[in-house]
Design an enzyme around this catalytic site. Structure first.
Site, short mmCIF file in Angstrom:
data_model
loop_
_atom_site.label_atom_id
_atom_site.label_comp_id
_atom_site.label_asym_id
_atom_site.label_seq_id
_atom_site.Cartn_x
_atom_site.Cartn_y
_atom_site.Cartn_z
CG HIS A 88 12.54 -1.48 8.97
ND1 HIS A 88 11.40 -1.34 8.21
CD2 HIS A 88 13.01 -0.23 9.12
CE1 HIS A 88 11.21 -0.07 7.90
NE2 HIS A 88 12.18 0.63 8.45
CD GLN A 89 7.95 -9.27 11.36
OE1 GLN A 89 8.80 -9.71 12.14
NE2 GLN A 89 7.00 -10.03 10.86
CG ASN A 108 12.14 -6.32 7.03
OD1 ASN A 108 13.27 -6.50 6.59
ND2 ASN A 108 11.37 -5.31 6.61
CB ILE A 153 -0.98 -0.03 1.20
CG1 ILE A 153 -2.16 0.90 0.97
CG2 ILE A 153 -0.27 0.30 2.50
CD1 ILE A 153 -3.28 0.71 1.97
CG HIS A 175 5.53 -9.23 5.18
ND1 HIS A 175 5.32 -9.25 6.55
CD2 HIS A 175 6.26 -8.12 4.93
CE1 HIS A 175 5.90 -8.19 7.09
NE2 HIS A 175 6.49 -7.48 6.13
CG PHE A 176 9.04 -13.69 1.32
CD1 PHE A 176 8.11 -14.46 1.99
CD2 PHE A 176 10.37 -14.05 1.36
CE1 PHE A 176 8.49 -15.57 2.72
CE2 PHE A 176 10.77 -15.17 2.09
CZ PHE A 176 9.84 -15.93 2.77
P1 AMP Z 1 7.56 -4.77 7.21
O1 AMP Z 1 8.28 -3.55 7.70
O2 AMP Z 1 8.47 -5.76 6.54
O3 AMP Z 1 6.71 -5.41 8.30
O4 AMP Z 1 6.60 -4.26 6.07
C1 AMP Z 1 5.20 -4.18 6.16
C2 AMP Z 1 4.70 -3.68 4.83
O5 AMP Z 1 3.29 -3.86 4.79
C3 AMP Z 1 4.98 -2.20 4.56
O6 AMP Z 1 5.73 -2.09 3.35
C4 AMP Z 1 3.58 -1.59 4.43
O7 AMP Z 1 3.52 -0.58 3.47
C5 AMP Z 1 2.74 -2.80 4.04
N1 AMP Z 1 1.34 -2.71 4.39
C6 AMP Z 1 0.80 -2.42 5.60
N2 AMP Z 1 -0.54 -2.45 5.54
C7 AMP Z 1 -0.86 -2.79 4.27
C8 AMP Z 1 -2.11 -2.98 3.58
N3 AMP Z 1 -3.28 -2.83 4.18
N4 AMP Z 1 -2.05 -3.31 2.26
C9 AMP Z 1 -0.86 -3.45 1.64
N5 AMP Z 1 0.34 -3.29 2.24
C10 AMP Z 1 0.33 -2.95 3.53
#
Ligand code: AMP
Length: 140
Positions: free
Chosen positions: A92-93, A86, A31, A99-100
């Site tokens: 940074h998670q 992450n 997003i 998720h990848f």
């Molecule tokens: P991380 O820092 O690896 O946990 O990344 C989480 C990712 O999820 C970030 O890049 C956010 O932009 C993405 N994200 C969070 N909420 C949503 C959502 N509703 N739809 C799509 N991506 C999302």
């Protein structure tokens, strides 16, 4: 096991820009992309971090991730990409559901655009590396 925004996306409770789905996996557009075509690939198993993922879910990741990389490359025209995964707050998670990130890289990506990577390579004593190798091998 975690119930996160990604579990809600899997259940269809909140929308996403879906690009792939099967019984075990879902892929959708990030997003807040850090590059054009930034795509997220998630197992449906609600494991918070990769080490908690079952062997079956891990196999499902392995089956689809390269195919999704090919699709992102083809659709965006990017010739390079990073897979970012992450685990934990210090890594940074932000969403605690495995998720990848598929992050396309474009010519001209630089400071302030695309994925930034700091790689502070060190030179530990050979004995220290060997000791860690033994400890990790013993933990498998
Ligand atoms: P991380 O820092 O690896 O946990 O990344 C989480 C990712 O999820 C970030 O890049 C956010 O932009 C993405 N994200 C969070 N909420 C949503 C959502 N509703 N739809 C799509 N991506 C999302």
């Amino acid at each position: 096991m975690s119930d996160t925004i990604f579990s809600r996306i899997i259940r269809g409770e909140i929308p996403c820009h879906r690009v792939y789905e099967d019984a075990h996996m879902l892929a959708f557009m990030d997003i807040n992309p850090i590059a054009r075509g930034h795509t997220l690939v998630i197992p449906k198993q609600p494991a918070p971090t990769l080490d908690a993922l079952s062997d079956d879910a891990a196999a499902a990741v392995g089956r689809v991730l390269p195919r999704l990389c090919r699709a992102v490359i083809q659709a965006t025209g990017a010739r390079s990409y990073n897979i970012l995964q992450n685990n934990g707050a210090a890594a940074h998670q932000a969403v605690f559901h495995v998720h990848f990130h598929i992050i396309p890289r474009y010519a001209g990506d630089g400071p302030g655009s695309g994925l930034g990577i700091v790689w502070p390579a060190t030179r530990p004593e050979a004995g220290e590396i060997a000791e860690l190798a033994m400890q990790i091998a013993a933990a498998i």
